[in-house]
Design a protein around this motif. Structure first.
Motif: not given
Length: 357
Positions: A295-321
């Motif tokens: 199972v590998m990444v489909d597309g860019l091998q690295t996903l960039a995420l912005q800064q996350v505030e204190a005691f906060s969270s962020t949702n994101f997804h990875l494209d795999l194949i």
């Protein structure tokens, strides 16, 4: 002498236990044929660590005790120390000739432990479970009034019972008319189970970081004659709490994927510190073994995420194949903090089923 030790306590008082109330009836007898006056009476308990004054009539002496008379009193003491104890009773008085006399009496006894408490702490996912086994070492059965766990700050505790799903009316009846728990004499035992949780997350978890104090047990009981006893355990310790700065969790993974067709997995990144963290890079790290990744990444091998505030969270997804059918593992999903140049532990392996069509 005007006052004699005719009333002498027996060599053994019987069983005296830690947590109970020592109570003694003491009688000072004037066995002479003359009156004694201005009697100052003192009674105290002496242990290896301290002296506890139980009675002192220095400020208001007993005016007189007639010939053949007596003065009676009762002393009580909550026993909080194991080992040798001495009850010291003294009388200072004027005899028939007005001479000041002094009479001491000593009564020794031992204090034993009525109970032993053995505990085990187990951690299952987000919950901590405390098992407590209470054993009765006395020669009489004990009726447990209460065995309550007092959690340390930021913890909450719930006692678990075999019938933990009764109807509401039955539960209320049992709470009002609780049958006493009997622990039989000479080694009888009873087990208790508590579920402990951190009362809140975030800042509370930070405050208990590194601490392993869970709380203590408060135990109260009564003997066959209804005499009360009370003990408090020392602080019960668990595993030291370690706080993860970053927590990566899986939100959703498809149950079935198709060979060589892209699919998404949804993830959540939580900042569990009191400061802003990031930016981050998410990637599939290479395995230490030479096995080819299925199972590998489909597309860019690295996903960039912005800064996350204190005691906060962020949702994101990875494209795999996936490149191979059957049950396959997604391994090595790793988060890298570009601000602190720190790599966090990878996400545990995920299993997916890859179909050929």
């Amino acid at each position: 002498m005007g006052l004699s030790g005719l009333l002498v306590l027996p060599q053994a008082f019987g069983a005296i236990y830690l947590g109970e109330t020592f109570c003694s009836y003491i009688s000072i007898n004037n066995s002479s044929n003359f009156e004694v006056r201005d009697v100052v009476i003192k009674a105290e308990i002496q242990t290896e660590r301290q002296r506890i004054l139980l009675l002192d009539t220095s400020k208001s002496p007993v005016e007189s005790i007639r010939a053949g008379g007596r003065y009676d009193f009762i002393v009580e003491h909550d026993v909080k120390e194991l080992g040798a104890h001495t009850l010291v009773c003294t009388a200072l008085y004027n005899d028939g000739d007005g001479e000041r006399k002094y009479l001491p009496q000593f009564f020794k006894f031992m204090v034993a432990n009525p109970l032993s408490v053995r505990t085990k702490v187990r951690v299952v996912k987000e919950s901590t479970f405390l098992e407590a086994c209470i054993e009765n070492h006395t020669k009489t059965s004990l009726y447990m009034d209460q065995v309550e766990f007092e959690p340390a700050q930021h913890w909450s505790a719930t006692i678990l019972k075999a019938d933990d799903h009764p109807s509401e009316s039955n539960a209320l009846t049992r709470e009002i008319f609780k049958p006493p728990i009997l622990i039989r004499s000479g080694g009888g035992i009873h087990n208790y189970l508590y579920q402990l949780r951190l009362s809140s997350h975030g800042s509370a978890q930070m405050k208990v970081e590194g601490s392993n104090v869970l709380g203590k047990l408060q135990i109260t009981w009564r003997t066959n004659l209804g005499e009360p006893g009370r003990l408090q355990t020392q602080q019960i310790l668990g595993s030291p709490i370690t706080r993860k700065e970053i927590e990566l969790q899986v939100v959703d993974v498809p149950s079935v994927t198709v060979l060589e067709r892209p699919f998404l997995i949804h993830l959540n990144l939580t900042n569990q510190t009191d400061r802003k963290m990031g930016p981050f890079k998410v990637s599939l790290s290479q395995s230490d073994t030479q096995e080819e990744k299925v199972v590998m990444v489909d597309g860019l091998q690295t996903l960039a995420l912005q800064q996350v505030e204190a005691f906060s969270s962020t949702n994101f997804h990875l494209d795999l194949i996936a490149t191979k059918v059957g049950v396959q593992k997604i391994t090595g999903i790793t988060v890298f903090d570009t601000g602190e140049e720190k790599t966090y532990d990878p996400l545990p392996d995920l299993e997916i089923f890859v179909d050929s069509d």
